[in-house]
Design a protein around this motif. Structure first.
Motif, PDB file in Angstrom:
ATOM      1  N   GLY A 150      -3.683  18.378  22.826  1.00 12.65           N
ATOM      2  CA  GLY A 150      -2.845  19.503  23.219  1.00 12.65           C
ATOM      3  C   GLY A 150      -1.373  19.220  22.962  1.00 12.65           C
ATOM      4  N   TYR A 151      -0.551  20.251  23.153  1.00 11.99           N
ATOM      5  CA  TYR A 151       0.875  20.154  22.829  1.00 11.99           C
ATOM      6  C   TYR A 151       1.558  19.022  23.590  1.00 11.99           C
ATOM      7  N   TYR A 152       1.203  18.849  24.868  1.00 13.25           N
ATOM      8  CA  TYR A 152       1.841  17.817  25.688  1.00 13.25           C
ATOM      9  C   TYR A 152       0.940  16.600  25.901  1.00 13.25           C
ATOM     10  N   ASP A 153      -0.039  16.405  25.004  1.00 17.59           N
ATOM     11  CA  ASP A 153      -0.905  15.231  25.119  1.00 17.59           C
ATOM     12  C   ASP A 153      -0.305  14.000  24.461  1.00 17.59           C
ATOM     13  N   ASN A 154       0.815  14.185  23.758  1.00 14.94           N
ATOM     14  CA  ASN A 154       1.599  13.076  23.215  1.00 14.94           C
ATOM     15  C   ASN A 154       3.074  13.368  23.483  1.00 14.94           C
ATOM     16  N   THR A 155       3.712  12.523  24.271  1.00 14.98           N
ATOM     17  CA  THR A 155       5.093  12.772  24.667  1.00 14.98           C
ATOM     18  C   THR A 155       5.931  11.507  24.520  1.00 14.98           C
ATOM     19  N   ASP A 156       7.227  11.704  24.578  1.00 16.54           N
ATOM     20  CA  ASP A 156       8.113  10.559  24.745  1.00 16.54           C
ATOM     21  C   ASP A 156       7.927  10.016  26.162  1.00 16.54           C
ATOM     22  N   GLU A 157       8.521   8.875  26.441  1.00 13.31           N
ATOM     23  CA  GLU A 157       8.456   8.318  27.788  1.00 13.31           C
ATOM     24  C   GLU A 157       9.533   8.957  28.657  1.00 13.31           C
ATOM     25  N   TYR A 158       9.119   9.432  29.818  1.00 12.53           N
ATOM     26  CA  TYR A 158      10.040  10.022  30.795  1.00 12.53           C
ATOM     27  C   TYR A 158      10.400   8.957  31.825  1.00 12.53           C
ATOM     28  N   VAL A 159      11.669   8.880  32.195  1.00 10.45           N
ATOM     29  CA  VAL A 159      12.106   7.976  33.261  1.00 10.45           C
ATOM     30  C   VAL A 159      12.578   8.850  34.415  1.00 10.45           C
ATOM     31  N   SER A 200      11.812  30.573  43.029  1.00 12.66           N
ATOM     32  CA  SER A 200      10.440  30.458  42.521  1.00 12.66           C
ATOM     33  C   SER A 200       9.780  29.207  43.077  1.00 12.66           C
ATOM     34  N   TYR A 201       8.529  29.361  43.549  1.00 11.75           N
ATOM     35  CA  TYR A 201       7.763  28.248  44.101  1.00 11.75           C
ATOM     36  C   TYR A 201       6.645  27.878  43.134  1.00 11.75           C
ATOM     37  N   PHE A 202       6.493  26.587  42.872  1.00 11.17           N
ATOM     38  CA  PHE A 202       5.411  26.073  42.034  1.00 11.17           C
ATOM     39  C   PHE A 202       4.532  25.156  42.871  1.00 11.17           C
ATOM     40  N   ILE A 203       3.267  25.019  42.446  1.00 13.37           N
ATOM     41  CA  ILE A 203       2.357  24.026  43.013  1.00 13.37           C
ATOM     42  C   ILE A 203       1.901  23.126  41.867  1.00 13.37           C
ATOM     43  N   LYS A 204       2.157  21.834  41.983  1.00 14.43           N
ATOM     44  CA  LYS A 204       1.734  20.867  40.971  1.00 14.43           C
ATOM     45  C   LYS A 204       1.362  19.557  41.678  1.00 14.43           C
ATOM     46  N   ARG A 205       0.873  18.611  40.886  1.00 12.26           N
ATOM     47  CA  ARG A 205       0.513  17.312  41.435  1.00 12.26           C
ATOM     48  C   ARG A 205       1.627  16.302  41.150  1.00 12.26           C
ATOM     49  N   VAL A 206       2.001  15.528  42.169  1.00 14.05           N
ATOM     50  CA  VAL A 206       3.038  14.506  42.014  1.00 14.05           C
ATOM     51  C   VAL A 206       2.440  13.317  41.272  1.00 14.05           C
ATOM     52  N   ILE A 207       2.997  13.031  40.097  1.00 16.24           N
ATOM     53  CA  ILE A 207       2.519  11.938  39.261  1.00 16.24           C
ATOM     54  C   ILE A 207       3.505  10.775  39.250  1.00 16.24           C
ATOM     55  N   GLY A 208       4.802  11.078  39.156  1.00 18.94           N
ATOM     56  CA  GLY A 208       5.813  10.042  39.064  1.00 18.94           C
ATOM     57  C   GLY A 208       6.779  10.070  40.224  1.00 18.94           C
ATOM     58  N   LEU A 209       7.135   8.885  40.708  1.00 16.91           N
ATOM     59  CA  LEU A 209       8.101   8.725  41.797  1.00 16.91           C
ATOM     60  C   LEU A 209       9.413   8.206  41.221  1.00 16.91           C
ATOM     61  N   PRO A 210      10.493   8.202  42.009  1.00 12.66           N
ATOM     62  CA  PRO A 210      11.790   7.756  41.480  1.00 12.66           C
ATOM     63  C   PRO A 210      11.701   6.392  40.794  1.00 12.66           C
ATOM     64  N   GLY A 211      12.241   6.332  39.576  1.00 13.78           N
ATOM     65  CA  GLY A 211      12.251   5.087  38.812  1.00 13.78           C
ATOM     66  C   GLY A 211      11.037   4.865  37.935  1.00 13.78           C
ATOM     67  N   ASP A 212       9.976   5.680  38.096  1.00 16.80           N
ATOM     68  CA  ASP A 212       8.761   5.508  37.294  1.00 16.80           C
ATOM     69  C   ASP A 212       8.994   5.904  35.838  1.00 16.80           C
ATOM     70  N   ARG A 213       8.179   5.302  34.961  1.00 19.27           N
ATOM     71  CA  ARG A 213       8.133   5.688  33.556  1.00 19.27           C
ATOM     72  C   ARG A 213       6.782   6.378  33.302  1.00 19.27           C
ATOM     73  N   ILE A 214       6.853   7.620  32.825  1.00 20.95           N
ATOM     74  CA  ILE A 214       5.661   8.443  32.636  1.00 20.95           C
ATOM     75  C   ILE A 214       5.542   8.824  31.163  1.00 20.95           C
ATOM     76  N   GLN A 215       4.323   8.744  30.639  1.00 19.12           N
ATOM     77  CA  GLN A 215       4.108   9.128  29.247  1.00 19.12           C
ATOM     78  C   GLN A 215       2.665   9.580  29.048  1.00 19.12           C
ATOM     79  N   MET A 216       2.470  10.528  28.132  1.00 16.93           N
ATOM     80  CA  MET A 216       1.136  10.922  27.683  1.00 16.93           C
ATOM     81  C   MET A 216       0.945  10.400  26.270  1.00 16.93           C
ATOM     82  N   ARG A 217      -0.198   9.721  26.035  1.00 15.92           N
ATOM     83  CA  ARG A 217      -0.538   9.234  24.704  1.00 15.92           C
ATOM     84  C   ARG A 217      -1.984   9.625  24.409  1.00 15.92           C
ATOM     85  N   ASN A 218      -2.146  10.488  23.415  1.00 16.11           N
ATOM     86  CA  ASN A 218      -3.487  10.935  23.033  1.00 16.11           C
ATOM     87  C   ASN A 218      -4.288  11.435  24.229  1.00 16.11           C
TER      88      ASN A 218
END
Length: 223
Positions: free
Chosen positions: A158-167, A87-105
């Protein structure tokens, strides 16, 4: 350019013509670039407003033409799904190796810093029973200067507008859709999760053509 004068002493310039060899090399380079592309159809609205259902996109392998050697933050990218490589997906790259990503409100945070976001009007999108409604549209500006538009169908709740922090693990990237409330992406660790660098196929470059209604998208550059 070459300066010449008429018999009356008027100065004019002659612009040299491109050599036949130069024109052939330019045409050959363009053909090689097109030959290296793969075409993918867009089946879902997870990247509205950037990509629409029915877009046929030209995808360059990373490292060829205007595509860099690896996915960069802010790039749209095609990749194989880790749990189902067919399966192939198309998305936007937001985080690179080692980054911390989170959605808050509804706001995107990268390494603890909130990404700049500016109102960009609204976007009409389909809702229940075939009707349409305007939803908020924003322009996000990353620290590296890359900009793109996103929509928030459910506002900032939205459902993913508040998340834990991803590393983001080593040799992986974190991807998200521009349709933030209607995208299966790295925020769902069970279904998509972090994308290994080896799974990336290439960078969508232009919309070759589109079957999307009422849209002039022929050869449109993908931001």
């Amino acid at each position: 350019m070459t300066d010449r004068t008429t018999p009356d002493g008027v100065l004019y310039r002659i612009r040299p013509r491109a050599s036949r060899l130069g024109r052939l090399l330019l045409a050959g380079g363009a053909l090689l670039l097109l030959a290296s592309c793969r075409n993918f159809s867009v089946p879902s609205g997870s990247n509205i407003p950037t990509l629409l259902v029915g877009d046929i996109v030209m995808v360059l392998p990373f490292g060829e033409g205007p595509a860099t050697g690896a996915p960069a933050r802010g790039d749209m990218a095609v990749f194989r799904l880790p749990k189902e490589r067919s399966s192939y997906f198309i998305k936007r790259v937001i985080g690179l190796p080692g980054d911390r990503i989170q959605m808050r409100n509804g706001r995107l945070f990268i390494n603890g810093d909130m990404v700049r976001r500016e109102p960009a009007g609204s976007y009409k999108t389909a809702v229940e029973f075939g009707s349409e409604k305007p939803v908020p549209k924003y322009r996000e500006i990353l620290a590296n200067g890359r900009t793109y538009e996103v929509i928030e169908i459910q506002g900032d709740s939205g459902y993913y507008d508040n998340t834990d922090e991803y590393v983001v693990p080593a040799s992986h990237c974190f991807v998200m859709g521009d349709n933030r409330d209607n995208s299966d992406d790295s925020r769902d660790l069970a279904a998509v999760g972090y994308i290994p660098l080896e799974n990336f196929v290439g960078k969508p470059w232009r919309v070759l053509f589109s079957t999307a209604k009422a849209q002039m998208r022929l050869f449109k550059i993908i931001q």
